[in-house]
Write a protein that holds these residues in place. Sequence first.
Motif, PDB file in Angstrom:
ATOM      1  N   ASP A   1      -3.954  27.557-117.725  1.00 40.80           N
ATOM      2  CA  ASP A   1      -4.257  28.692-116.845  1.00 40.80           C
ATOM      3  C   ASP A   1      -5.677  29.200-117.072  1.00 40.80           C
ATOM      4  OD1 ASP A   1      -1.821  28.636-115.565  1.00 40.80           O
ATOM      5  OD2 ASP A   1      -0.880  30.105-116.885  1.00 40.80           O
ATOM      6  N   LEU A   2      -6.151  29.073-118.318  1.00 38.77           N
ATOM      7  CA  LEU A   2      -7.527  29.470-118.619  1.00 38.77           C
ATOM      8  C   LEU A   2      -8.513  28.570-117.870  1.00 38.77           C
ATOM      9  CD1 LEU A   2      -9.252  31.398-120.393  1.00 38.77           C
ATOM     10  CD2 LEU A   2      -9.235  29.619-122.148  1.00 38.77           C
ATOM     11  N   LEU A   3      -8.246  27.266-117.839  1.00 36.40           N
ATOM     12  CA  LEU A   3      -9.105  26.341-117.089  1.00 36.40           C
ATOM     13  C   LEU A   3      -9.108  26.695-115.601  1.00 36.40           C
ATOM     14  CD1 LEU A   3      -8.301  22.828-118.631  1.00 36.40           C
ATOM     15  CD2 LEU A   3     -10.223  24.356-119.140  1.00 36.40           C
ATOM     16  N   LEU A   4      -7.935  27.033-115.079  1.00 39.04           N
ATOM     17  CA  LEU A   4      -7.841  27.410-113.662  1.00 39.04           C
ATOM     18  C   LEU A   4      -8.632  28.682-113.380  1.00 39.04           C
ATOM     19  CD1 LEU A   4      -4.046  26.653-113.056  1.00 39.04           C
ATOM     20  CD2 LEU A   4      -5.997  25.436-112.041  1.00 39.04           C
ATOM     21  N   SER A   5      -8.595  29.625-114.326  1.00 40.78           N
ATOM     22  CA  SER A   5      -9.342  30.874-114.124  1.00 40.78           C
ATOM     23  C   SER A   5     -10.850  30.631-114.188  1.00 40.78           C
ATOM     24  CB  SER A   5      -8.919  31.922-115.169  1.00 40.78           C
ATOM     25  OG  SER A   5      -9.380  31.586-116.463  1.00 40.78           O
ATOM     26  N   PHE A   6     -11.303  29.741-115.083  1.00 37.02           N
ATOM     27  CA  PHE A   6     -12.729  29.399-115.141  1.00 37.02           C
ATOM     28  C   PHE A   6     -13.180  28.759-113.826  1.00 37.02           C
ATOM     29  CE2 PHE A   6     -12.655  28.888-120.045  1.00 37.02           C
ATOM     30  CZ  PHE A   6     -12.919  30.244-120.189  1.00 37.02           C
ATOM     31  N   LYS A   7     -12.346  27.896-113.295  1.00 34.12           N
ATOM     32  CA  LYS A   7     -12.653  27.243-112.028  1.00 34.12           C
ATOM     33  C   LYS A   7     -12.771  28.273-110.906  1.00 34.12           C
ATOM     34  CE  LYS A   7     -10.068  24.747-108.541  1.00 34.12           C
ATOM     35  NZ  LYS A   7      -8.793  24.075-108.236  1.00 34.12           N
ATOM     36  N   LYS A   8     -11.849  29.225-110.880  1.00 33.63           N
ATOM     37  CA  LYS A   8     -11.816  30.221-109.801  1.00 33.63           C
ATOM     38  C   LYS A   8     -12.949  31.236-109.925  1.00 33.63           C
ATOM     39  CE  LYS A   8      -8.757  33.693-107.724  1.00 33.63           C
ATOM     40  NZ  LYS A   8      -7.421  34.340-107.801  1.00 33.63           N
ATOM     41  N   GLU A   9     -13.207  31.692-111.155  1.00 29.29           N
ATOM     42  CA  GLU A   9     -14.141  32.798-111.351  1.00 29.29           C
ATOM     43  C   GLU A   9     -15.599  32.352-111.449  1.00 29.29           C
ATOM     44  OE1 GLU A   9     -12.635  34.787-114.783  1.00 29.29           O
ATOM     45  OE2 GLU A   9     -10.695  35.224-113.843  1.00 29.29           O
ATOM     46  N   SER A  10     -15.853  31.199-112.086  1.00 32.51           N
ATOM     47  CA  SER A  10     -17.247  30.789-112.294  1.00 32.51           C
ATOM     48  C   SER A  10     -17.572  29.424-111.702  1.00 32.51           C
ATOM     49  CB  SER A  10     -17.564  30.782-113.800  1.00 32.51           C
ATOM     50  OG  SER A  10     -16.783  29.815-114.479  1.00 32.51           O
ATOM     51  N   GLY A  11     -16.559  28.764-111.125  1.00 27.77           N
ATOM     52  CA  GLY A  11     -16.803  27.443-110.551  1.00 27.77           C
ATOM     53  C   GLY A  11     -17.023  26.359-111.574  1.00 27.77           C
ATOM     54  N   MET A  12     -16.526  26.569-112.802  1.00 31.39           N
ATOM     55  CA  MET A  12     -16.720  25.564-113.845  1.00 31.39           C
ATOM     56  C   MET A  12     -15.992  24.268-113.480  1.00 31.39           C
ATOM     57  SD  MET A  12     -15.619  25.544-117.875  1.00 31.39           S
ATOM     58  CE  MET A  12     -16.627  26.955-118.315  1.00 31.39           C
ATOM     59  N   THR A  13     -16.641  23.148-113.772  1.00 39.42           N
ATOM     60  CA  THR A  13     -16.047  21.829-113.574  1.00 39.42           C
ATOM     61  C   THR A  13     -15.450  21.349-114.895  1.00 39.42           C
ATOM     62  OG1 THR A  13     -17.822  21.378-111.999  1.00 39.42           O
ATOM     63  CG2 THR A  13     -16.476  19.508-112.702  1.00 39.42           C
ATOM     64  N   SER A  14     -14.260  20.776-114.830  1.00 40.41           N
ATOM     65  CA  SER A  14     -13.609  20.274-116.042  1.00 40.41           C
ATOM     66  C   SER A  14     -13.095  18.860-115.827  1.00 40.41           C
ATOM     67  CB  SER A  14     -12.430  21.170-116.447  1.00 40.41           C
ATOM     68  OG  SER A  14     -12.827  22.498-116.674  1.00 40.41           O
ATOM     69  N   ILE A  15     -13.169  18.066-116.881  1.00 37.02           N
ATOM     70  CA  ILE A  15     -12.500  16.763-116.928  1.00 37.02           C
ATOM     71  C   ILE A  15     -11.484  16.839-118.056  1.00 37.02           C
ATOM     72  CG2 ILE A  15     -12.743  14.288-117.355  1.00 37.02           C
ATOM     73  CD1 ILE A  15     -15.591  14.469-116.292  1.00 37.02           C
ATOM     74  N   ILE A  16     -10.231  16.533-117.748  1.00 36.13           N
ATOM     75  CA  ILE A  16      -9.180  16.632-118.756  1.00 36.13           C
ATOM     76  C   ILE A  16      -8.489  15.286-118.921  1.00 36.13           C
ATOM     77  CG2 ILE A  16      -7.551  17.540-117.023  1.00 36.13           C
ATOM     78  CD1 ILE A  16      -6.179  19.080-119.309  1.00 36.13           C
ATOM     79  N   ILE A  17      -8.367  14.852-120.177  1.00 37.19           N
ATOM     80  CA  ILE A  17      -7.600  13.650-120.522  1.00 37.19           C
ATOM     81  C   ILE A  17      -6.291  14.124-121.136  1.00 37.19           C
ATOM     82  CG2 ILE A  17      -7.503  11.593-121.982  1.00 37.19           C
ATOM     83  CD1 ILE A  17     -10.557  11.579-121.991  1.00 37.19           C
TER      84      ILE A  17
END
Length: 513
Positions: A184-200
């Motif tokens: 959920d923290l990754l989702l919030s970063f994506k929503k609030e700051s547009g951060m891109t993530s790659i997750i394995i």
Amino acid sequence: MTDFILEMKNITKEFPSVKALDQVNLQVKRGEIHALVGENGAGKSTLMNVLSGIYPYGTYTGDIVYNGELCQFKTLHDSESNGIVIIHQELALIPELSIGENMFLGNERKGKFGIDWDRTYHEAEAHMRQVGLKEDATTLIKDIGTGKQQLVEIAKALSKNVKLLILDEPTSSLNEEDSRMLLDLLLSFKKESGMTSIIISHKLNEIAYVADKITVLRDGTTIETIDNSEHNIDEARIIRGMVGRELSDRYPEREHNVSDKVGMEVKNWTVHHPLYPERKVVNDVSFHVNRGEIVGFSGLQGAGRTELAMSIFGHSYGTDISGALFIDGQQKELKTVRSAIEAGLAYVTEDRKGNGLILTESIAKNNTMARLEKVCHRGIIDVDKENAVAEEYKERLSTKTPTVQQNVGNLSGGNQQKVLLSKWMFADPEVLILDEPTRGIDVGAKYEIYCIMNDLVAQGKSVIMISSEMPELLGMCDRIYVMNEGNMVAEMPAAEATQEKIMAAILQSDKNK
């Protein structure tokens, strides 16, 4: 025109005797969460190590285009200075240092006369708040749980002005609650700051929940990229891409021929913390496992399951240990690991890299080290016999390696787990304790380990399985014990158990304190 923050084109990476990546392509859109999935040895971590400069430019072929520019990263610092930060499965934190010290290690906040500690801790706490950590920045890493340590790593990434965050198995050592909080923290970063993530990750339910796109690798090549923008992809669809076929049953069938004979019984077992002797980590616990039975241990992090297992295995954890231990009805005093092995016990640790294997040694040497005398003649190791044993287990467990002389550290996580299991199978135990045996490995490798467990109990041996994945316990076990904060709080037949019943037992024990 699609705004790609990252394009990896025709990446090929070779090691001695093996091509780890073969013309791999990856495109990641700005602001998305992109998952990399595949069986162990598929090349996921290798690809990310190429991206981050751990495998420097010149050791691979192909192009990395980041923010529209061709990049040739030669060190980890090169990628981090461009906003690419990787968090590995084994957290890079120093337990004896504080959160603040760890966060800026190698990136110190300097003042006129050395490190500016006020600024260090002030900035650390600002980033800690971003990830929901309320601890003081002067708190030592060893004094916080694994879930919070993972958040420290993310806060550390934020301190480096991360633009592309790479997480390699970020939830492998977390319970379900902490895992969901991190996702959920990754989702919030994506929503609030547009951060891109790659997750394995090998936890496909988590991938389906969090990822917008899912790229599948198989044997070092790109198979497909699945659109999951509607979050409607099921696990079966991902598995089909990973293994190239349907995996209709995640848990192999087994005839539950449990013997009436008790293989091991533990009575009134109490263990005190090695550093804080006044604290009980296992409190008056009793249980048993019959021959031909798989018994599961469930519980939240800190429940005391690992501490219980290690203390039974030759007092390898804890102090002031009391209680009685019986194997096949005979009481045993097992105060050393050697005595435990000789009595027919084996413990497959959850920490394969730290405590289970010697990464700088070969598969063959790791395979025999628990019972070295079985390949010795007059005190001298018979190398041919040692190699023959390793070859046998390589075939039995389908370990992917060009040779048994390969250093274990060069294997993927799932293949390391198979070597660890081989090591203890070679010891020929009567009671095998498996601590998180499928952590960080793919569904295909999990199935193979489940089959090995079934084979062992079919031979009349006893298996104890500690797992944080409740579906795994429900799918594999005959009975399940539930622990909470060092206490045994419930026992139930697996056929009658549900995730809800297990959690209810834990919550009820909290209320009864």
